[in-house]
Write an enzyme that holds these catalytic residues in place. Structure first.
Site, PDB file in Angstrom:
ATOM      1  N   LYS A  57       0.780  -1.228   0.000  1.00 13.57           N
ATOM      2  CA  LYS A  57       0.000   0.000   0.000  1.00 13.57           C
ATOM      3  C   LYS A  57       0.821   1.292   0.000  1.00 13.57           C
ATOM      4  O   LYS A  57       1.231   1.783   1.049  1.00 13.57           O
ATOM      5  CB  LYS A  57      -0.948   0.015   1.215  1.00 13.57           C
ATOM      6  CG  LYS A  57      -1.975  -1.116   1.189  1.00 13.57           C
ATOM      7  CD  LYS A  57      -2.882  -1.047  -0.016  1.00 13.57           C
ATOM      8  CE  LYS A  57      -3.886  -2.180  -0.017  1.00 13.57           C
ATOM      9  NZ  LYS A  57      -4.689  -2.209  -1.248  1.00 13.57           N
ATOM     10  N   ASP A 103      -4.912   2.323 -15.761  1.00 17.50           N
ATOM     11  CA  ASP A 103      -5.181   0.890 -15.756  1.00 17.50           C
ATOM     12  C   ASP A 103      -6.693   0.700 -15.797  1.00 17.50           C
ATOM     13  O   ASP A 103      -7.464   1.617 -15.486  1.00 17.50           O
ATOM     14  CB  ASP A 103      -4.571   0.216 -14.526  1.00 17.50           C
ATOM     15  CG  ASP A 103      -5.476   0.310 -13.313  1.00 17.50           C
ATOM     16  OD1 ASP A 103      -6.132  -0.689 -12.990  1.00 17.50           O
ATOM     17  OD2 ASP A 103      -5.552   1.406 -12.711  1.00 17.50           O
TER      18      ASP A 103
END
Length: 403
Positions: A161, A216
């Site tokens: 993360k 993406d």
């Protein structure tokens, strides 16, 4: 001396489970983004960089990718490596290496796009004597991607993360063939979880920083963001009637001045923009017909927009198509009408859609005039009031392609 580019492998075999609400009928690299398949953007990027041969590692519904792109794209040879069972990104790459003929290879994810200077990346790869080089991108917001620990252009580790200001894996690599051959050849292997962390800890991975655009399409929200970012790549334009008449006096014959009471009906129709696999508008553009083809297909009673578009294009142009998105609404100004060979004088309101090709060979097509164009959310009040409710109903029913 111009650098010779290696061959490339595109990893396009994911199940796309999180994207089924958007692309349930196809693999996610065939999502429609910016006027063409998402995979087309990646292939164009490679062709522009000078790559001559690409292996597409396909899995879930991979036959659709082969049908869409066949054996060539913009002068590049395209071949396919199919997974018979799930192999993961590492396993798919290990299988595809059997079809690669160069000692180095580019590897790209089929569900992300990153603007990259491939020549500069290759130069750094050679100068640093890396076994592998990964394109990395600095994020400006929290993301679901793993964070990279980087020092002196080397990737030291992969962490969880990232936060603002961290670098992430952009899904573009150059790898030495012998490094790929070391990937386990049986079972499911993930590049991201099983391979890259090990290579980083062994000091085998370099980092190439890019400032280019990165998108993406792994989630519905990121697919919509990609569509917004790439929406201007291929935008159709439409011409006013006055401009058409100046371009070709023959257009005047189709726009002869008539009294409004002579119009015997309004007509709800479907216009179709057909694009090839590179995103180019395929139907021929005649001088007297504006900027695109096959406008004004009749919408038979009970037909959906998709059915009308498919039937008209097949009848007039010989192509099999799939409707991809709603472009907008075409209409005549109040006192401009179209006349048809059977004597009908109509004021058309045309739903304009964009479609991809699924088969067939292009034949000569009929075309009508381009007059005005309105995006779906900017339909003016002046267009024919009697058609408003019917039109809105059609668009609401076809929300599946209102991207």
């Amino acid at each position: 001396m111009k650098l010779s580019m290696p061959e490339a492998v595109i990893l396009a075999g994911g199940l796309g489970t999180r994207l089924k609400s958007e692309v349930a009928d196809r693999p996610k690299p065939l999502a429609w983004v910016g006027g063409r398949y998402f995979l087309s953007h990646i292939l164009s990027q490679l062709a522009d960089a000078g790559v001559k041969r690409v292996v597409i590692a396909a899995g879930h519904m991979g036959q659709h990718i082969q049908q869409a792109f066949e054996a060539d794209y913009a002068g590049m040879e395209i071949i396919y490596s199919f997974e018979e069972k799930l192999l993961g990104t590492g396993g798919a790459l290990r299988k595809a290496i059997a079809s690669v003929r160069t000692d180095e290879l580019f590897v790209l994810n089929g569900d992300s796009f990153c603007e990259t200077d491939f020549a500069a990346m290759m130069a750094q790869h050679h100068s640093k004597k890396n076994k592998g080089t990964m394109v990395v991108y600095e994020i400006d917001h929290a993301a679901r991607f793993g964070r990279l620990k980087i020092k002196d252009d080397a990737i030291l580790d992969f962490e969880e993360k990232p936060a603002s200001g961290d670098f992430i894996n952009a899904g573009v690599y150059v790898l030495n063939r012998d490094l790929v051959m070391d990937i386990r050849a049986d079972g499911v292997v993930s590049l991201e979880r099983d391979v890259f962390p090990s290579w980083a800890q062994q000091g085998l991975l370099g980092a190439f920083v890019t400032n280019g655009r990165f998108v993406d399409i792994g989630l519905p929200e990121t697919l919509q963001n990609a569509r917004r970012l790439m929406a201007e790549d291929l935008v159709p334009s439409f011409m006013e009637a006055a401009g058409l008449i100046q371009l070709n006096p023959e257009a005047q014959k189709m726009l002869a001045s008539r009294e409004i009471h002579e119009i015997n009906r309004w007509k709800l129709t479907v216009g179709v923009i057909v694009r090839d696999k590179q995103g180019n508008i395929l139907l021929e553009r005649r001088q007297d017909c504006g900027l695109w083809g096959l406008l004004g297909g009749r919408m038979d009673f009970g037909e959906s927009i998709e059915q009308t578009a498919a039937r008209e294009v097949k009848e007039e142009a010989g192509l099999d198509i799939r409707v991809e998105r709603l472009v907008g609404i075409y209409s005549d100004p109040k006192n401009r009408i179209l006349s048809y060979p059977n004597g009908d004088v109509v004021q058309p309101l045309t739903i304009v859609v964009e479609a991809s090709i699924t088969g067939g060979l292009l034949q000569k097509s009929e075309e009508s005039l381009d007059l005005r164009f309105f995006p779906p959310d900017q339909l003016p009040a002046e267009v024919i009031s009697a058609a408003q409710d019917c039109l809105r109903h059609c668009l609401q029913c076809k929300a599946s392609f209102l991207h």
